[in-house]
Design a protein around this motif. Sequence first.
Motif, PDB file in Angstrom:
ATOM      1  N   SER A   1       0.886  -1.268  -0.001  1.00  0.00           N
ATOM      2  CA  SER A   1      -0.014   0.050  -0.021  1.00  0.00           C
ATOM      3  C   SER A   1       0.834   1.208   0.035  1.00  0.00           C
ATOM      4  N   PRO A   2       0.411   2.325  -0.532  1.00  0.00           N
ATOM      5  CA  PRO A   2       0.791   3.759  -0.423  1.00  0.00           C
ATOM      6  C   PRO A   2       1.350   3.869   1.080  1.00  0.00           C
ATOM      7  N   ALA A   3       0.467   3.567   1.970  1.00  0.00           N
ATOM      8  CA  ALA A   3       1.046   4.074   3.413  1.00  0.00           C
ATOM      9  C   ALA A   3       2.052   3.535   3.937  1.00  0.00           C
ATOM     10  N   ALA A   4       2.537   2.187   3.537  1.00  0.00           N
ATOM     11  CA  ALA A   4       3.704   1.438   3.900  1.00  0.00           C
ATOM     12  C   ALA A   4       4.784   1.984   2.945  1.00  0.00           C
ATOM     13  N   ALA A   5       4.501   2.332   1.806  1.00  0.00           N
ATOM     14  CA  ALA A   5       5.551   3.252   1.126  1.00  0.00           C
ATOM     15  C   ALA A   5       6.039   4.622   1.371  1.00  0.00           C
ATOM     16  N   GLN A   6       4.960   5.075   2.311  1.00  0.00           N
ATOM     17  CA  GLN A   6       5.625   6.544   2.659  1.00  0.00           C
ATOM     18  C   GLN A   6       6.007   6.348   4.444  1.00  0.00           C
ATOM     19  N   ASP A   7       5.845   5.175   4.989  1.00  0.00           N
ATOM     20  CA  ASP A   7       6.164   4.908   6.311  1.00  0.00           C
ATOM     21  C   ASP A   7       7.148   3.904   6.510  1.00  0.00           C
ATOM     22  N   GLN A   8       8.251   4.263   6.379  1.00  0.00           N
ATOM     23  CA  GLN A   8       9.487   2.894   6.590  1.00  0.00           C
ATOM     24  C   GLN A   8       9.460   1.991   7.827  1.00  0.00           C
ATOM     25  N   GLN A   9       8.922   2.915   8.924  1.00  0.00           N
ATOM     26  CA  GLN A   9       8.705   2.052  10.133  1.00  0.00           C
ATOM     27  C   GLN A   9       7.596   1.127  10.068  1.00  0.00           C
ATOM     28  N   LEU A  10       6.482   1.534   9.380  1.00  0.00           N
ATOM     29  CA  LEU A  10       5.492   0.549   9.151  1.00  0.00           C
ATOM     30  C   LEU A  10       5.573  -0.390   8.131  1.00  0.00           C
ATOM     31  N   ARG A  11       6.430  -0.158   7.261  1.00  0.00           N
ATOM     32  CA  ARG A  11       6.963  -1.390   6.338  1.00  0.00           C
ATOM     33  C   ARG A  11       7.744  -2.329   7.063  1.00  0.00           C
ATOM     34  N   SER A  12       8.611  -1.735   7.651  1.00  0.00           N
ATOM     35  CA  SER A  12       9.564  -2.692   8.467  1.00  0.00           C
ATOM     36  C   SER A  12       8.732  -3.603   9.462  1.00  0.00           C
ATOM     37  N   LEU A  13       7.819  -2.946  10.183  1.00  0.00           N
ATOM     38  CA  LEU A  13       7.185  -4.071  11.071  1.00  0.00           C
ATOM     39  C   LEU A  13       6.216  -4.739  10.542  1.00  0.00           C
ATOM     40  N   LEU A  14       5.610  -4.577   9.273  1.00  0.00           N
ATOM     41  CA  LEU A  14       4.818  -5.476   8.360  1.00  0.00           C
ATOM     42  C   LEU A  14       5.825  -6.313   7.907  1.00  0.00           C
ATOM     43  N   GLU A  15       6.942  -6.375   7.418  1.00  0.00           N
ATOM     44  CA  GLU A  15       7.571  -7.271   6.871  1.00  0.00           C
ATOM     45  C   GLU A  15       8.235  -8.274   7.894  1.00  0.00           C
ATOM     46  N   ASP A  16       8.659  -7.582   9.245  1.00  0.00           N
ATOM     47  CA  ASP A  16       8.958  -8.626  10.208  1.00  0.00           C
ATOM     48  C   ASP A  16       7.650  -9.279  10.564  1.00  0.00           C
ATOM     49  N   LEU A  17       6.254  -8.940  10.626  1.00  0.00           N
ATOM     50  CA  LEU A  17       5.222  -9.584  11.089  1.00  0.00           C
ATOM     51  C   LEU A  17       4.979 -10.504  10.010  1.00  0.00           C
ATOM     52  N   GLU A  18       5.017 -10.425   8.827  1.00  0.00           N
ATOM     53  CA  GLU A  18       4.911 -11.370   7.677  1.00  0.00           C
ATOM     54  C   GLU A  18       5.612 -12.545   7.775  1.00  0.00           C
ATOM     55  N   LEU A  19       6.858 -12.365   8.322  1.00  0.00           N
ATOM     56  CA  LEU A  19       7.825 -13.513   8.611  1.00  0.00           C
ATOM     57  C   LEU A  19       7.093 -14.386   9.738  1.00  0.00           C
ATOM     58  N   VAL A  20       6.650 -13.751  10.759  1.00  0.00           N
ATOM     59  CA  VAL A  20       6.124 -14.433  11.952  1.00  0.00           C
ATOM     60  C   VAL A  20       5.058 -15.028  11.490  1.00  0.00           C
ATOM     61  N   LEU A  21       4.051 -14.365  11.028  1.00  0.00           N
ATOM     62  CA  LEU A  21       2.885 -15.193  10.492  1.00  0.00           C
ATOM     63  C   LEU A  21       3.077 -16.361   9.689  1.00  0.00           C
ATOM     64  N   VAL A  22       4.046 -16.222   8.656  1.00  0.00           N
ATOM     65  CA  VAL A  22       4.289 -17.211   8.027  1.00  0.00           C
ATOM     66  C   VAL A  22       4.709 -18.593   8.639  1.00  0.00           C
ATOM     67  N   GLN A  23       5.479 -18.202   9.698  1.00  0.00           N
ATOM     68  CA  GLN A  23       5.961 -19.325  10.759  1.00  0.00           C
ATOM     69  C   GLN A  23       4.664 -19.932  11.313  1.00  0.00           C
ATOM     70  N   ILE A  24       3.822 -19.124  11.738  1.00  0.00           N
ATOM     71  CA  ILE A  24       2.808 -19.461  12.620  1.00  0.00           C
ATOM     72  C   ILE A  24       1.930 -20.284  11.647  1.00  0.00           C
ATOM     73  N   ALA A  25       1.564 -19.965  10.582  1.00  0.00           N
ATOM     74  CA  ALA A  25       0.635 -20.602   9.472  1.00  0.00           C
ATOM     75  C   ALA A  25       1.189 -21.831   9.399  1.00  0.00           C
TER      76      ALA A  25
END
Length: 132
Positions: free
Chosen positions: A70-94
Amino acid sequence: DDATVAKPAPPASHWSADSHSVRAQTMRYLGQAAALLISLPAKESRGKTYGIFAARASDLLVTTRLLIDSPAAAQDQQLRSLLEDLELVLVQIARLRTEKNKGDLDLIHQAVEQGDVLARLNSAVATNQSSE
């Protein structure tokens, strides 16, 4: 004249163009992700059924990818970094649904702790609430 050539339109997005709506949807998602991480069984748990956690993580992964793109993540690097780390954790849980190795839950908890994911989720939600 090359200067008058129209730029391509941005890709259509699942999210509303209204930034308040996007922020509200993002915060709702971050709250759901935090709830999932908080409710994960303890590292020492044995014989638990992890299917419900795996299914919820799979559902959240779709939203995670939409938010990362999303544009929100493109404009907010902290949010993008959090989402990318969260994605890795969610893949492990899945993956708990199909792979029930004894160390899997330990690795998930370790990833959450090392990446400070839960604290960053809570901070993102608190920061947004205080800015409203």
